[in-house]
Design a protein around this motif. Structure first.
Motif, PDB file in Angstrom:
ATOM      1  N   GLY A 168       5.654  21.551  -5.880  1.00  7.53           N
ATOM      2  CA  GLY A 168       4.260  21.174  -6.656  1.00  7.53           C
ATOM      3  C   GLY A 168       4.197  19.855  -7.160  1.00  7.53           C
ATOM      4  N   ILE A 169       3.336  19.456  -7.591  1.00  6.51           N
ATOM      5  CA  ILE A 169       3.067  17.898  -8.214  1.00  6.51           C
ATOM      6  C   ILE A 169       3.232  17.872  -9.542  1.00  6.51           C
ATOM      7  CG2 ILE A 169       1.429  16.036  -8.247  1.00  6.51           C
ATOM      8  CD1 ILE A 169       2.232  16.698  -5.052  1.00  6.51           C
ATOM      9  N   ASN A 170       4.214  17.189 -10.099  1.00  2.83           N
ATOM     10  CA  ASN A 170       4.671  17.333 -11.427  1.00  2.83           C
ATOM     11  C   ASN A 170       3.516  16.665 -12.173  1.00  2.83           C
ATOM     12  OD1 ASN A 170       6.922  18.739 -10.836  1.00  2.83           O
ATOM     13  ND2 ASN A 170       7.979  16.778 -10.468  1.00  2.83           N
ATOM     14  N   ARG A 171       3.488  17.090 -13.517  1.00  2.73           N
ATOM     15  CA  ARG A 171       2.730  16.450 -14.454  1.00  2.73           C
ATOM     16  C   ARG A 171       2.926  15.002 -14.360  1.00  2.73           C
ATOM     17  NH1 ARG A 171      -0.180  18.598 -18.873  1.00  2.73           N
ATOM     18  NH2 ARG A 171      -0.562  17.022 -20.554  1.00  2.73           N
ATOM     19  N   SER A 172       1.858  14.054 -14.681  1.00  2.00           N
ATOM     20  CA  SER A 172       2.169  12.785 -15.008  1.00  2.00           C
ATOM     21  C   SER A 172       2.292  12.092 -13.583  1.00  2.00           C
ATOM     22  CB  SER A 172       3.047  12.409 -15.855  1.00  2.00           C
ATOM     23  OG  SER A 172       2.768  12.853 -17.277  1.00  2.00           O
ATOM     24  N   SER A 173       2.253  12.639 -12.508  1.00  2.00           N
ATOM     25  CA  SER A 173       2.636  12.160 -11.136  1.00  2.00           C
ATOM     26  C   SER A 173       1.397  11.075 -10.939  1.00  2.00           C
ATOM     27  CB  SER A 173       2.605  13.172  -9.974  1.00  2.00           C
ATOM     28  OG  SER A 173       3.650  13.885  -9.938  1.00  2.00           O
ATOM     29  N   ILE A 174       1.706  10.271 -10.153  1.00  2.00           N
ATOM     30  CA  ILE A 174       0.784   9.169  -9.909  1.00  2.00           C
ATOM     31  C   ILE A 174       0.422   9.106  -8.241  1.00  2.00           C
ATOM     32  CG2 ILE A 174       0.162   6.713  -9.610  1.00  2.00           C
ATOM     33  CD1 ILE A 174       2.355   6.150 -11.916  1.00  2.00           C
ATOM     34  N   LEU A 175      -1.091   9.249  -7.946  1.00  5.71           N
ATOM     35  CA  LEU A 175      -1.534   9.376  -6.929  1.00  5.71           C
ATOM     36  C   LEU A 175      -2.133   8.062  -6.533  1.00  5.71           C
ATOM     37  CD1 LEU A 175      -2.168  10.962  -3.944  1.00  5.71           C
ATOM     38  CD2 LEU A 175      -4.516  11.510  -5.368  1.00  5.71           C
ATOM     39  N   ARG A 176      -1.887   7.248  -5.522  1.00  9.15           N
ATOM     40  CA  ARG A 176      -2.532   6.080  -5.030  1.00  9.15           C
ATOM     41  C   ARG A 176      -3.380   6.155  -3.969  1.00  9.15           C
ATOM     42  NH1 ARG A 176       2.508   4.735  -6.959  1.00  9.15           N
ATOM     43  NH2 ARG A 176       2.412   2.835  -8.592  1.00  9.15           N
ATOM     44  N   ILE A 177      -4.601   5.746  -4.026  1.00 20.24           N
ATOM     45  CA  ILE A 177      -5.709   5.828  -2.824  1.00 20.24           C
ATOM     46  C   ILE A 177      -6.258   4.514  -2.553  1.00 20.24           C
ATOM     47  CG2 ILE A 177      -7.888   6.866  -2.349  1.00 20.24           C
ATOM     48  CD1 ILE A 177      -7.459   8.881  -4.541  1.00 20.24           C
ATOM     49  N   THR A 187       0.840  -1.359   0.002  1.00 19.11           N
ATOM     50  CA  THR A 187       0.132  -0.107  -0.043  1.00 19.11           C
ATOM     51  C   THR A 187       0.788   1.316   0.051  1.00 19.11           C
ATOM     52  OG1 THR A 187      -0.129  -0.106   2.404  1.00 19.11           O
ATOM     53  CG2 THR A 187      -1.823  -1.185   1.020  1.00 19.11           C
ATOM     54  N   THR A 188       2.145   1.068   0.068  1.00 21.24           N
ATOM     55  CA  THR A 188       3.067   2.183  -0.093  1.00 21.24           C
ATOM     56  C   THR A 188       4.381   1.627  -0.987  1.00 21.24           C
ATOM     57  OG1 THR A 188       4.330   3.925   0.681  1.00 21.24           O
ATOM     58  CG2 THR A 188       4.091   2.066   2.382  1.00 21.24           C
ATOM     59  N   ARG A 189       4.830   2.507  -1.718  1.00 24.11           N
ATOM     60  CA  ARG A 189       6.407   2.202  -2.300  1.00 24.11           C
ATOM     61  C   ARG A 189       7.215   2.766  -1.524  1.00 24.11           C
ATOM     62  NH1 ARG A 189       6.346   2.234  -8.584  1.00 24.11           N
ATOM     63  NH2 ARG A 189       8.396   1.382  -8.198  1.00 24.11           N
ATOM     64  N   GLN A 190       7.058   3.421  -0.627  1.00 26.96           N
ATOM     65  CA  GLN A 190       8.249   4.205   0.164  1.00 26.96           C
ATOM     66  C   GLN A 190       9.032   3.199   0.988  1.00 26.96           C
ATOM     67  OE1 GLN A 190       7.119   7.650   2.276  1.00 26.96           O
ATOM     68  NE2 GLN A 190       8.586   7.372   4.114  1.00 26.96           N
ATOM     69  N   ALA A 191      10.439   3.082   0.718  1.00 23.70           N
ATOM     70  CA  ALA A 191      11.137   2.211   1.426  1.00 23.70           C
ATOM     71  C   ALA A 191      11.161   2.498   2.894  1.00 23.70           C
ATOM     72  CB  ALA A 191      12.401   2.070   0.799  1.00 23.70           C
ATOM     73  N   ASP A 192      11.146   1.524   3.816  1.00 24.86           N
ATOM     74  CA  ASP A 192      11.421   1.757   5.018  1.00 24.86           C
ATOM     75  C   ASP A 192      10.237   1.906   5.695  1.00 24.86           C
ATOM     76  OD1 ASP A 192      14.175   0.645   5.133  1.00 24.86           O
ATOM     77  OD2 ASP A 192      14.766   2.682   4.717  1.00 24.86           O
ATOM     78  N   ALA A 193       9.063   2.404   5.248  1.00 21.33           N
ATOM     79  CA  ALA A 193       7.723   2.788   5.723  1.00 21.33           C
ATOM     80  C   ALA A 193       7.158   1.512   6.163  1.00 21.33           C
ATOM     81  CB  ALA A 193       6.964   3.636   4.958  1.00 21.33           C
ATOM     82  N   VAL A 194       6.346   1.616   7.338  1.00 19.37           N
ATOM     83  CA  VAL A 194       5.577   0.518   7.968  1.00 19.37           C
ATOM     84  C   VAL A 194       4.141   0.626   7.631  1.00 19.37           C
ATOM     85  CG1 VAL A 194       4.600  -0.757   9.836  1.00 19.37           C
ATOM     86  CG2 VAL A 194       6.951   0.004   9.943  1.00 19.37           C
ATOM     87  N   ALA A 195       3.598  -0.075   6.756  1.00 23.01           N
ATOM     88  CA  ALA A 195       2.095   0.107   6.047  1.00 23.01           C
ATOM     89  C   ALA A 195       1.638  -1.290   5.795  1.00 23.01           C
ATOM     90  CB  ALA A 195       2.327   0.796   4.734  1.00 23.01           C
ATOM     91  N   PRO A 196       0.195  -1.310   5.869  1.00 26.56           N
ATOM     92  CA  PRO A 196      -0.158  -2.670   5.375  1.00 26.56           C
ATOM     93  C   PRO A 196       0.081  -3.297   3.954  1.00 26.56           C
ATOM     94  CG  PRO A 196      -2.000  -1.139   6.092  1.00 26.56           C
ATOM     95  CD  PRO A 196      -0.707  -0.215   6.080  1.00 26.56           C
ATOM     96  N   ILE A 197       0.193  -4.499   3.969  1.00 28.79           N
ATOM     97  CA  ILE A 197       0.321  -5.444   2.808  1.00 28.79           C
ATOM     98  C   ILE A 197      -0.753  -6.320   2.511  1.00 28.79           C
ATOM     99  CG2 ILE A 197       2.861  -4.983   2.903  1.00 28.79           C
ATOM    100  CD1 ILE A 197       3.034  -8.016   3.810  1.00 28.79           C
ATOM    101  N   PHE A 252      -5.035  16.211   1.371  1.00 31.05           N
ATOM    102  CA  PHE A 252      -5.946  15.379   0.610  1.00 31.05           C
ATOM    103  C   PHE A 252      -7.289  15.573   1.452  1.00 31.05           C
ATOM    104  CE2 PHE A 252      -8.719  11.749   0.157  1.00 31.05           C
ATOM    105  CZ  PHE A 252      -8.554  11.295  -1.131  1.00 31.05           C
ATOM    106  N   GLN A 253      -8.225  16.193   1.092  1.00 26.61           N
ATOM    107  CA  GLN A 253      -9.375  16.593   1.536  1.00 26.61           C
ATOM    108  C   GLN A 253     -10.617  16.001   0.915  1.00 26.61           C
ATOM    109  OE1 GLN A 253      -9.091  20.969   2.337  1.00 26.61           O
ATOM    110  NE2 GLN A 253      -8.895  20.616   4.462  1.00 26.61           N
TER     111      GLN A 253
END
Length: 267
Positions: free
Chosen positions: A238-247, A5-15, A206-207
């Motif tokens: 800023g958020i660059n063009r073609s950035s990917i947001l995962r929800i 649920t996250t591609r950030q290395a060393d983060a604790v998150a659900p799988i 994110f609202q």
């Protein structure tokens, strides 16, 4: 398969660990002993954590004699099956580091960990699931927290075993395994964004829109959609063009978003 649920290395998150048992393997229909499902985390690239997000230290363990459903709740966030009867109720769970057969670090500490789910007799995993008298493959999903280190795509992170628990009796032999499956992670992980790179604002990044006074968005059959406003951090470029947001919608195993289109508009 293992889904992050996250591609950030060393983060604790659900799988999410997903698997399907062999439909033609009739041993699932005639198991006389307690069934055990084993998740073996093969190395430090993907390390399991407790439900509160604390990493499971390799010296932590719960022996099989102390297994309980409380331990299951401490390890797993969700257990799901496509069977109308639901995921079979576990008798209990326990866990430990892998013994001499597992990998170790240079200092001799174990790098592999086993999580066990035990099912009562005649209430284990099934090779046939049913829904309104229609029989099909059984699909299972388990959600738990884990820390993903930096690794490349297609990592062989978890082995999945099904078998008979010898200590309870009813098994044909001491080490009776039914199936072994490999769970791979795809894609790999990425380093966290550094200051100045595109990031969402920490609090109001994110609202949800069209919510009630408690900030809740109520869904209905004719209004099953979500709108949200995004705001980049003032410290970023800023958020660059073609950035990917995962929800991700939680509980993870209760949502089916289908293939509806997603529309984004800059304001």
């Amino acid at each position: 398969a293992v889904s992050l649920t996250t591609r950030q290395a060393d983060a604790v998150a659900p799988i999410v660990v997903s698997f399907t048992v062999n439909r033609g393997y009739r041993i699932y229909e005639t198991v006389y002993g307690e069934m055990v499902l084993t998740l073996r985390f093969r190395g430090l690239e993907l390390s399991p954590a407790y439900s509160d997000g604390t990493l499971i230290d390799t010296v932590d363990f719960v022996p099989s004699s102390n297994m309980s459903q409380v331990v299951c709740g401490n390890l797993f966030l969700e257990l799901w099956s496509n069977d109308d009867r639901g995921f079979p109720m576990p008798r209990g769970c326990y866990f430990s580091a892998v013994g001499a057969s597992g990998g170790v670090t240079e200092s001799g500490d174990p790098t592999e960990q086993d999580l066990f789910i035990v099912f009562d007799r005649f209430n284990g995993l099934r090779n046939y699931c049913d829904s309104q008298l229609d029989f099909f493959f059984c699909h299972y999903q388990l959600v738990l927290n884990a820390r993903a280190a930096r690794f490349d795509p297609n990592l062989h992170a978890v082995d999945i075993y099904t078998g008979c628990r010898y200590e309870s009796g009813g098994c044909l032999r001491e080490f009776e395994f039914y199936e072994l499956g490999e769970a791979h992670v795809n894609p790999g992980t990425l380093e966290a964004a550094s200051p100045g790179q595109g990031m969402l604002e920490h609090v109001a990044g994110f609202q949800l829109q069209e919510v009630d006074e408690n900030g809740v968005r109520h869904l209905a059959p004719d209004q099953a959609f979500i709108q949200a406003q995004l705001r980049a951090s003032s410290e970023s470029t800023g958020i660059n063009r073609s950035s990917i947001l995962r929800i991700f919608l939680a509980p993870f195993t209760r949502w089916n978003v289908g293939s509806s289109p997603c529309v984004a508009q800059c304001l």
